[in-house]
Enzyme design. Structure first.
Site, PDB file in Angstrom:
ATOM      1  N   CYS A   1       0.859  -1.171   0.000  1.00  0.00           N
ATOM      2  CA  CYS A   1       0.000   0.000   0.000  1.00  0.00           C
ATOM      3  C   CYS A   1       0.905   1.234   0.000  1.00  0.00           C
ATOM      4  CB  CYS A   1      -0.853  -0.015   1.264  1.00  0.00           C
ATOM      5  SG  CYS A   1      -1.834   1.479   1.484  1.00  0.00           S
TER       6      CYS A   1
ATOM      7  N   CYS B   1      -0.551   3.742  -6.495  1.00  0.00           N
ATOM      8  CA  CYS B   1      -1.528   3.137  -5.580  1.00  0.00           C
ATOM      9  C   CYS B   1      -1.714   1.714  -6.082  1.00  0.00           C
ATOM     10  CB  CYS B   1      -2.845   3.895  -5.627  1.00  0.00           C
ATOM     11  SG  CYS B   1      -4.195   3.076  -4.752  1.00  0.00           S
TER      12      CYS B   1
HETATM   13  N1  DGL Z   1      -3.925   0.637  -2.207  1.00  0.00           N
HETATM   14  C1  DGL Z   1      -3.568   1.690  -1.359  1.00  0.00           C
HETATM   15  C2  DGL Z   1      -2.411   2.512  -1.874  1.00  0.00           C
HETATM   16  O1  DGL Z   1      -1.560   1.967  -2.550  1.00  0.00           O
HETATM   17  C3  DGL Z   1      -4.627   2.480  -0.645  1.00  0.00           C
HETATM   18  C4  DGL Z   1      -5.852   2.913  -1.318  1.00  0.00           C
HETATM   19  C5  DGL Z   1      -6.810   3.460  -0.280  1.00  0.00           C
HETATM   20  O2  DGL Z   1      -7.226   2.676   0.588  1.00  0.00           O
HETATM   21  O3  DGL Z   1      -7.082   4.671  -0.319  1.00  0.00           O
HETATM   22  O4  DGL Z   1      -2.287   3.677  -1.606  1.00  0.00           O
END
Ligand code: DGL
Length: 285
Positions: free
Chosen positions: A87, A200
Site C-alpha cells: 500500500c 496506488c
Molecule cells: N492501495 C492503497 C495505496 O496503494 C490504498 C488505497 C486506499 O485505501 O485509499 O495507496
C-alpha cells in the site's frame, strides 16, 4: 544497532519455511500478492486487507501509523519472514516507523523505494507523472526518494482520490471508470510525461483503461509503471540473497480481512482463478 547487525540477528531466528505477509487497505495489495505468487509460487502468503478502515488514502498519518502497527503485529504473530507493505499510502505514512518497530523480527519492504529505483534508472533526463491517493501525494515520499537518487527525473504528481474507492466498488474496465480516468488524466500537469507511476496498488486493476486513454489522447508514448512485479522481484532477490527461499510449497495461502465484502471476494477470484476462503480478523475488537 547497525543495519548489518539487525540483519544478522533476523537471519538467526528466521526459517525459510515462514510465510510472506502482505498488507493493504483492501483489494489493491492483491495486485502485489498476485505478482509475488507468480514469481515465487512456493511461498506461502498471509494477506491482510484492512477493509474496515478503507480508504487509507484520506486518513491522517497518525491513523495510518496506528493501523499499520496493528496489522504488522498480526502478521508477526504468523511468523512472517517478510512483511510487504503493499500500500503506497501506508508506505508513505508508516514505513520508516514500522522498520524500526519490527527491527530484527521481520524484513519489511515497501512499494515506493523499488519503483523509485526503477524510475531513476530508466527515466534519467525525462518527465514522468505520478498518480496516487492524497496521503501518498501530499507526503512527497516519491519526490524525496527520487531526489535522493540524484538523477535528473522531473516528477509531476497528481492526487486522484476517487480512484481507489471506485475500484474497491468494482468499477473497472467500464464506462464509469473510463470517464473518471479521462477527467483526472487530462490534467495539464501530465501533458509532457513519458511515464506514469501507478502510485496506488489498486490502480493496476485499471491499467488497461489508463493505457487506452494515453493511446487515444497523447502523441508521445507513455509507459505505465505498475510496481507489482518490480516489488515482487525485490522480495525474490532479498530471499535469494539470504537463503530464505522456500523450495517446496507446504501450506495454503490465507486471506484475512477486517470486514467481509463482496468485492474482495470477487477480486481474489480474478487474481487466483478460484474462490478464496476469507477469514475475518478485526484490528480492534
Ligand atoms: N492501495 C492503497 C495505496 O496503494 C490504498 C488505497 C486506499 O485505501 O485509499 O495507496
Amino acid at each position: 544497532m547497525s543495519e548489518n547487525d539487525t540483519l544478522k540477528m533476523y537471519l538467526q531466528d528466521t526459517k525459510h519455511t515462514n510465510p510472506i505477509g502482505i498488507f493493504d487497505s483492501g483489494i489493491g495489495g492483491l495486485t502485489v500478492a498476485h505478482a509475488v505468487k507468480k514469481l515465487l509460487p512456493h511461498e506461502q502468503i498471509i494477506y491482510f486487507g484492512d477493509i474496515a478502515h478503507l480508504p487509507y488514502g484520506d486518513k491522517s498519518t497518525a491513523a495510518l501509523q496506528a493501523y499499520s502497527i496493528k496489522a504488522v503485529d498480526f502478521l508477526l504473530k504468523h511468523n512472517c519472514k517478510v512483511i510487504l507493505f503493499a500500500c503506497n499510502s501506508a508506505s508513505a505514512a508508516a514505513f520508516e516507523l514500522i522498520k524500526e518497530y519490527t527491527a530484527t523480527r521481520a524484513k519489511v519492504i515497501d512499494v515506493i523505494q523499488p519503483v523509485v529505483n526503477y524510475v531513476a534508472n530508466r527515466f534519467d533526463g525525462k518527465n514522468i507523472g505520478l498518480i496516487g491517493t492524497r496521503q501518498t501525494i501530499n507526503s512527497n515520499a516519491y519526490l524525496q526518494k527520487i531526489n535522493q537518487a540524484n538523477k535528473n527525473v522531473s516528477l509531476s504528481s497528481l492526487a486522484t482520490p476517487l480512484l481507489a474507492s471506485m475500484i474497491e466498488e468494482g468499477f473497472f474496465n467500464n464506462t464509469v471508470s473510463k470517464s473518471v480516468i479521462a477527467e483526472y488524466l487530462s490534467d495539464e500537469s501530465l501533458q509532457n510525461i513519458e511515464g506514469l507511476i501507478l502510485g496506488c496498488t489498486h490502480y493496476p486493476l485499471i491499467k488497461k483503461d489508463i493505457e487506452l486513454f494515453f493511446q487515444e489522447n497523447f502523441t508521445q508514448k507513455v509507459e505505465i509503471i505498475d510496481g507489482s512485479f518490480i516489488v515482487a522481484e525485490e522480495v525474490r532477490i532479498f530471499l535469494e540473497q539470504n537463503n530464505l527461499l522456500n523450495p517446496y510449497s507446504t501450506k495454503e495461502d490465507v486471506f484475512y480481512v477486517s470486514d467481509l465484502t463482496k468485492s474482495f471476494e470477487e477480486t481474489t477470484k480474478i487474481f487466483f482463478k478460484k474462490k478464496v476462503e476469507l477469514e475475518l480478523y478485526k484490528l480492534w475488537e
